[in-house]
Scaffold this motif. Structure first.
Motif, PDB file in Angstrom:
ATOM      1  N   HIS A  40      -2.188   9.395   5.585  1.00 16.97           N
ATOM      2  CA  HIS A  40      -2.783   8.947   4.712  1.00 16.97           C
ATOM      3  C   HIS A  40      -2.512   7.727   4.118  1.00 16.97           C
ATOM      4  CE1 HIS A  40      -5.115  13.168   4.253  1.00 16.97           C
ATOM      5  NE2 HIS A  40      -3.702  13.499   4.605  1.00 16.97           N
ATOM      6  N   ASN A  41      -3.586   7.313   3.276  1.00 15.13           N
ATOM      7  CA  ASN A  41      -3.233   6.115   2.541  1.00 15.13           C
ATOM      8  C   ASN A  41      -3.381   6.495   1.099  1.00 15.13           C
ATOM      9  OD1 ASN A  41      -3.287   3.871   0.735  1.00 15.13           O
ATOM     10  ND2 ASN A  41      -4.289   2.548   2.214  1.00 15.13           N
ATOM     11  N   THR A  42      -2.280   6.660   0.114  1.00 16.05           N
ATOM     12  CA  THR A  42      -2.182   7.014  -1.073  1.00 16.05           C
ATOM     13  C   THR A  42      -3.361   6.520  -2.128  1.00 16.05           C
ATOM     14  OG1 THR A  42      -0.213   5.598  -1.584  1.00 16.05           O
ATOM     15  CG2 THR A  42       0.119   7.896  -0.658  1.00 16.05           C
ATOM     16  N   THR A  79       0.447  -1.257   0.077  1.00 14.92           N
ATOM     17  CA  THR A  79      -0.044   0.145  -0.044  1.00 14.92           C
ATOM     18  C   THR A  79       1.002   1.242   0.006  1.00 14.92           C
ATOM     19  OG1 THR A  79      -0.273   0.106   2.580  1.00 14.92           O
ATOM     20  CG2 THR A  79      -1.890  -1.145   1.153  1.00 14.92           C
ATOM     21  N   SER A  97      -7.270   5.712   6.237  1.00 12.38           N
ATOM     22  CA  SER A  97      -6.171   6.481   6.830  1.00 12.38           C
ATOM     23  C   SER A  97      -5.675   5.961   8.347  1.00 12.38           C
ATOM     24  CB  SER A  97      -6.725   7.847   7.182  1.00 12.38           C
ATOM     25  OG  SER A  97      -7.133   8.518   5.908  1.00 12.38           O
ATOM     26  N   GLN A 155       7.045   5.147   6.215  1.00 13.56           N
ATOM     27  CA  GLN A 155       7.795   6.375   6.570  1.00 13.56           C
ATOM     28  C   GLN A 155       9.226   6.132   6.300  1.00 13.56           C
ATOM     29  OE1 GLN A 155       6.312   9.520   7.734  1.00 13.56           O
ATOM     30  NE2 GLN A 155       4.994   8.194   6.826  1.00 13.56           N
ATOM     31  N   MET A 210       2.336   2.149   2.597  1.00 14.69           N
ATOM     32  CA  MET A 210       2.330   3.058   3.804  1.00 14.69           C
ATOM     33  C   MET A 210       3.642   2.822   4.515  1.00 14.69           C
ATOM     34  SD  MET A 210      -0.865   4.370   4.189  1.00 14.69           S
ATOM     35  CE  MET A 210      -1.298   4.676   5.715  1.00 14.69           C
ATOM     36  N   CYS A 217       3.733  11.751   3.521  1.00 21.23           N
ATOM     37  CA  CYS A 217       2.180  12.037   3.571  1.00 21.23           C
ATOM     38  C   CYS A 217       1.393  10.602   4.143  1.00 21.23           C
ATOM     39  CB  CYS A 217       1.819  12.199   2.044  1.00 21.23           C
ATOM     40  SG  CYS A 217       2.585  13.267   0.905  1.00 21.23           S
ATOM     41  N   THR A 218       2.117   9.556   4.033  1.00 19.26           N
ATOM     42  CA  THR A 218       1.535   8.383   4.415  1.00 19.26           C
ATOM     43  C   THR A 218       1.741   8.157   6.051  1.00 19.26           C
ATOM     44  OG1 THR A 218       3.466   7.061   4.245  1.00 19.26           O
ATOM     45  CG2 THR A 218       1.993   7.064   2.435  1.00 19.26           C
TER      46      THR A 218
END
Length: 360
Positions: free
Chosen positions: A261-263, A37, A272, A41, A39, A257-258
């Motif tokens: 959020h889930n892109t 996904t 999210s 960092q 997700m 952003c993740t």
């Protein structure tokens, strides 16, 4: 192969090396969601902020005797308007802490006339009183954002009279014509507010000042397949403003952003992370603090504490976070000062004796 084709081949082969030069060095990679996904960092180890410097904490040497806290501060001292629910000893200890948090070099005289401590003639005392009200309101009313960690004056000030990070309305960030054309408050990648991108560089006035929720929605995805006339939503202008604001978010917290959020779908709350909800409260907390506690002090501040548009220095995400997803690395000082996490009830109204009603 012609010389032109060879030149193009060399150029294309060199592009990855050129781009790789922007991302050299070890990285910290943390998976925050399901595999596949995106997700994750990603943090450049060379840019991870160092541990925060904590205050000297001389107030920790003061041990309060619960059986001998003295009379209420509002009865013992003159002109106590905000902290009159504290005992004298609690009040004195908090004043020592505030001096460490805000003005360790200037001392008590930064806010007080030493010859008349009750006087309000030094404007910083009036400001400090309002800031204490804001501090308590954040801890009590905005637990959805600050949780049980809470905030103190040090969260923003870090031992300085004026926090290192603040914002004011940028008068140049308006639609205007000139020799360079109409920039519409963007296309100026020398502004740190939008992390040196060409996005709108004053998203704060739109998102962190106005209380009216109809002023501007934070959206990048519409709710219909086609635009709807007159509907507030994902217009191009709103989308660009939102991305400028999100760049500030990412830079302030030192995250991608993740983190929120889930892109797969930025707008879908079900995909999210929980941090998105925390941020939702944070936006409203900052807006409330700016509008109800800082902006009302506009007439109190001198000219050197106002921005180019005449508005006072206001807070945004960086003011507290300073590059970390948790201010001060998650360190909490609110446990030492529970009085900053309560708002005393207003005094009961006094009812004057009513005159006797005539009979009949």
């Amino acid at each position: 192969m012609t010389r032109n084709m060879l030149s193009r081949a060399v150029l294309l082969a060199g592009i990855p090396l050129f781009l790789a030069g922007c991302e050299v060095g070890p990285k910290d990679i943390t998976q925050t969601g399901h595999r596949g996904t995106g997700m994750v960092q990603l943090a450049d180890k060379s840019r991870i902020p160092p541990p925060d410097r904590m205050p000297g904490e001389t107030y920790r040497d003061i041990v309060l005797d619960p059986n001998d806290l003295g009379p209420p501060a509002g009865e013992f001292y003159e002109n106590i308007q905000v902290l009159n629910d504290l005992s004298t000893e609690e009040f004195n200890r908090l004043m020592i802490a505030i001096t460490e948090w805000v003005s360790p070099e200037q001392g008590c005289n930064y806010c007080h006339n030493p010859e008349n401590m009750a006087s309000d003639e030094v404007y910083t005392k009036v400001v400090a009183r309002k800031m204490l009200q804001m501090n308590r309101a954040i801890n009590v009313n905005w637990a959805g954002h600050v949780k049980q960690t809470g905030v103190t004056c040090y969260t923003c000030h870090r031992g300085q009279p004026v926090p290192a990070y603040y914002w004011t309305t940028d008068p140049s960030a308006t639609a205007r014509m000139g020799i360079l054309g109409n920039r519409r408050g963007q296309n100026n990648p020398d502004k740190p507010s939008a992390v040196y991108s060409s996005l709108p560089y004053d998203p704060f006035t739109a998102y962190l000042k106005e209380r009216d929720p109809t002023e501007r929605n934070i959206r990048v995805a519409g709710t219909t397949a086609y635009p709807v006339a007159g509907a507030q939503g994902a217009t191009l202008a709103n989308t660009e403003m939102t991305y400028g604001f999100m760049m500030h978010f990412s830079d302030s917290l030192g995250v991608n952003c993740t983190f929120c959020h889930n892109t797969h779908s930025f707008s879908d709350w079900s995909g999210s992370t929980v941090q998105r909800e925390t941020s939702w409260y944070g936006i409203r907390m900052v807006r409330d603090s700016n509008e109800n506690y800082i902006t009302p002090l506009t007439s109190v501040f001198p000219a050197n504490r106002l921005g180019a548009a005449g508005d006072p220095f206001k807070i945004n995400c960086t003011t507290c976070h300073q590059g970390k997803n948790k201010p001060l690395g998650g360190m909490s000082m609110i446990g030492d000062f529970p009085e900053l996490a309560r708002i005393p009830p207003p005094p009961a109204p006094t009812t004057a004796a009513l005159p006797a009603q005539p009979a009949g």
